[in-house]
Scaffold this active site. Sequence first.
Site, PDB file in Angstrom:
ATOM      1  N   HIS A 214      -1.279  -1.781   5.183  1.00  0.00           N
ATOM      2  CA  HIS A 214      -2.040  -1.204   4.062  1.00  0.00           C
ATOM      3  C   HIS A 214      -3.423  -0.751   4.514  1.00  0.00           C
ATOM      4  CE1 HIS A 214      -3.321  -1.017  -0.254  1.00  0.00           C
ATOM      5  NE2 HIS A 214      -4.489  -1.291   0.303  1.00  0.00           N
ATOM      6  N   GLU A 215      -4.144  -1.617   5.206  1.00  0.00           N
ATOM      7  CA  GLU A 215      -5.509  -1.283   5.611  1.00  0.00           C
ATOM      8  C   GLU A 215      -5.536  -0.186   6.668  1.00  0.00           C
ATOM      9  OE1 GLU A 215      -7.777  -2.360   3.763  1.00  0.00           O
ATOM     10  OE2 GLU A 215      -6.545  -3.871   2.774  1.00  0.00           O
TER      11      GLU A 215
ATOM     12  N   HIS B 282      -5.232   3.122   5.034  1.00  0.00           N
ATOM     13  CA  HIS B 282      -6.502   3.548   4.440  1.00  0.00           C
ATOM     14  C   HIS B 282      -7.377   4.325   5.429  1.00  0.00           C
ATOM     15  CE1 HIS B 282      -6.970   2.257   0.350  1.00  0.00           C
ATOM     16  NE2 HIS B 282      -6.675   1.001   0.601  1.00  0.00           N
TER      17      HIS B 282
ATOM     18  N   ASN C 242     -12.945  -0.881   5.990  1.00  0.00           N
ATOM     19  CA  ASN C 242     -14.092  -0.231   6.634  1.00  0.00           C
ATOM     20  C   ASN C 242     -13.639   0.595   7.838  1.00  0.00           C
ATOM     21  OD1 ASN C 242     -15.920  -1.954   4.980  1.00  0.00           O
ATOM     22  ND2 ASN C 242     -15.183  -3.554   6.359  1.00  0.00           N
TER      23      ASN C 242
END
Length: 376
Positions: free
Chosen positions: A356-357, A360, A324
């Site tokens: 990884h997040e 994003h 998010n």
Amino acid sequence: MAFQSIENLWARSLCALQLCCMTFAVGGLLPAVAACGHVVEASPHSIAAGVNLAAPMGRLPEGVKPVGYTLALAVDPSKDYVTGTVKIDVQLDSPTALIWLHGQDLQVGEGYAVADNGKRHRLVYSQATEDGVARLDVTPALPPGQAALNLRFVAPYSTGLAGLYRVEASAVPYVFSQFEPLFARRAFPCFDEPRFKVPFQVSLSIPDGLTAVTNTQPVGERSTGNGYTTLIFAATNPLPTYLLAVAVGPFDLVTAEVPRNSLRAHPLPLRGVAVAGRGPQMQFAVGHTAVLLDALERYFLSPYPFDKLDVLAVPDFAASAMENAGAITFRDWLLLMAPQKASVAQKHAFQSVMAHELSHQWFGNWVTMAWWDDLW
């Protein structure tokens, strides 16, 4: 979104495959709404000749697109539902008496649209398919141009770990969200596809003494005088619905910042968010998140694209983490650790999933695919 196992990866792939085959306020005051969370047959009233009344398969039809949301939610973890209002600003290509969008298991009252010319039009909402394709019948038809769709709704908390759902930690209830890929429609009426990337103006009314987290920083608050406080958050960058985040509860907050660098002129607010009593175990994650984010900015030669970063340790969460925008959620064991006691494997898992997040935030959040066949 990072997954813990090949089974979870397969589940996500299957969900995306099924998507391609699918038919596609505030405080203690519960608005009077009609019970519209059931599938209904299409009705031809006030529909122009030649309009296809069948619920769309796959993607929503062209001709109507959102350009912005104003979303107000009353979120009380002690209740079984949230109440809310949403104003969806849309662009219409032609005269429109039927609008397809998404909403699943919601109770939505009769709404209204306001056209460019200031005229009000009646909106009647109904859910058309089990998987959350919904319709708005418009009387009279809206003219081409911009319009504002106004709806009031009630959404029950999801019984699983998708949509808006409740969890308990030490017998204390909390609310978290998981909207990827198709679950924002369980929380509010929306155009629940990644190609519809628009700003959100969010306000959250919560019981006094609790904390609310969403994608941006709060810019104002007011007491409603009935034991609730309304927090008003800065407008988001353009986002698809699946990247919206909501969390409410008596959180511990660990505050820090990512120092300015040659790519970003200002320090970036950074917080670790944990359930009550677990804040001290966030120190390792918060400190190393700042280091990883700075490294990624330098690698991409691009500053972090949002106004703050919260990392949330969620006690019950289906995936390993969810990217998010500005409010990344994680299974709590990835963030909560005593550095002197944590294993090398746990620290490695944290670093891998966090990197990884954070990646994003650029790939997926700043640049977003139009459809799920381009998922990264």
